[in-house]
Write an enzyme that holds these catalytic residues in place. Sequence first.
Site, PDB file in Angstrom:
ATOM      1  N   ARG A  57      -9.217  20.807   0.070  1.00 14.62           N
ATOM      2  CA  ARG A  57      -9.407  20.898   1.428  1.00 14.62           C
ATOM      3  C   ARG A  57      -9.569  21.037   2.800  1.00 14.62           C
ATOM      4  NH1 ARG A  57      -8.141  26.675   1.723  1.00 14.62           N
ATOM      5  NH2 ARG A  57      -9.894  27.041   2.317  1.00 14.62           N
ATOM      6  N   TYR A 109      -2.204  15.936  28.934  1.00 17.09           N
ATOM      7  CA  TYR A 109      -1.235  16.326  28.474  1.00 17.09           C
ATOM      8  C   TYR A 109      -0.388  17.494  27.852  1.00 17.09           C
ATOM      9  CZ  TYR A 109       0.548  15.251  23.414  1.00 17.09           C
ATOM     10  OH  TYR A 109       1.585  15.066  22.696  1.00 17.09           O
ATOM     11  N   ASP A 182     -11.170  14.565  26.172  1.00 14.01           N
ATOM     12  CA  ASP A 182      -9.784  14.251  25.570  1.00 14.01           C
ATOM     13  C   ASP A 182      -9.776  13.022  25.789  1.00 14.01           C
ATOM     14  OD1 ASP A 182      -7.412  12.882  24.577  1.00 14.01           O
ATOM     15  OD2 ASP A 182      -6.817  15.015  25.167  1.00 14.01           O
TER      16      ASP A 182
END
Length: 385
Positions: A57, A109, A182
């Site tokens: 994981r 976004y 970002d």
Amino acid sequence: MTSSTAPTPALHPATLAAHGGSSVADPYRDLAPPLHLSTTFERAADGSYPGGRVYSRDQSPAYDGVEQLLAQLEGGSQALLFASGMAAASAVLQALRPGDRVLAPQSLYWAWRNWLHEFCAHWGITLVEYANTDLAELEHQLNAAPTQLLWIETPANPTWEITDIAAAAALAKAAGARTVVDSTVATPVFTRPLELGADIVLHSATKALNGHSDVVAGALICARQDDFWQRIRRARSLGGAVLGPFEAWLLQRGLRTLFVRVRAAAANADQLAHFLASHPAVRAVRYPGLANDPGHAVARTQMHGGFGAMLSLQLAGGAEHAKAVAGRLRLFRQATSLGAVESLVEHRASVEGVGTRVPDDLLRVSVGIEAVEDLLADWAQALAE
Ligand SMILES: *Cc1c(COP(=O)(O)O)cnc(C)c1O
């Protein structure tokens, strides 16, 4: 191993990308990385883990080459892959505490804006918006109350406003806040936010990093592995928003051509932006590479070698005309997303729906790597009627 004692020269990121972050793997000396699918790893008789991994994981060997390459491309200390750009972004917010304060730009976004508005309220995090390009307002907001996080998106989707990363990160630092950028649209080909003072860079790797419209993935890259970063790591390993090994492998393959793809797409976008800006049917073009774009001066200081492959235009004929033109385009496929090898167009306000701040006559364009004369001809025929 070479016998030379000369120091190894620092390699250009384009060279590192072309080699895909992989080291040649024994026993076959594969040049392409192997695909590791196992979810679990065997203990030795004494109970130890000779392979150094327990469970995939958070420890998939499929991540190693990609994360190392992304850290190098951004000049960072470490990278973490996530199941999507949104999973990466929400891991950052999960490292905050109730009562913390976040500044985020007005233009960003759409899905992330929705996430912030919904979840910050639930989790007792104060969310304050600032105008993307207004440093005076940003400074005022940073000093109005203790602030833990400054979120920047530049160029900002879908109007491509440019935030001055160095100036904004310096203001945040002075106010004791961390800066996250970002940088999905700029890509590490054009901008390296950590070198401009940012603490963490985010990518939707779904976009240009993978570049082939066939992987959903996200990544964070940090300047330092501090406590905040360790909380992000924990959010991934315990929260489990992890990337599948095949997606990581595809992303590693996509990254090999990152520099040629992104440079070619940005050169096409630049030509298309100039073509559209002089077309009588077009009311306005938003592209930071245009000399009269409000973000151009700042973009020149923080984008090197190109201004990205994203542009938007507003049509003189209004919203219905914009939708009709999108329908007449043949090469530009009507689809959402961005940063892939094929060109896309979308009527952005329809995608965002109720509450959107995007003008109704705006078409968002993601420019691909096709021959530019075909791209220009497609717009010429679509706008001709
Ligand atoms: C697409 C996108 C995201 C979200 O990424 P996903 O991989 O779709 O979750 C975040 N920021 C920007 C700028 C994007 O374009």
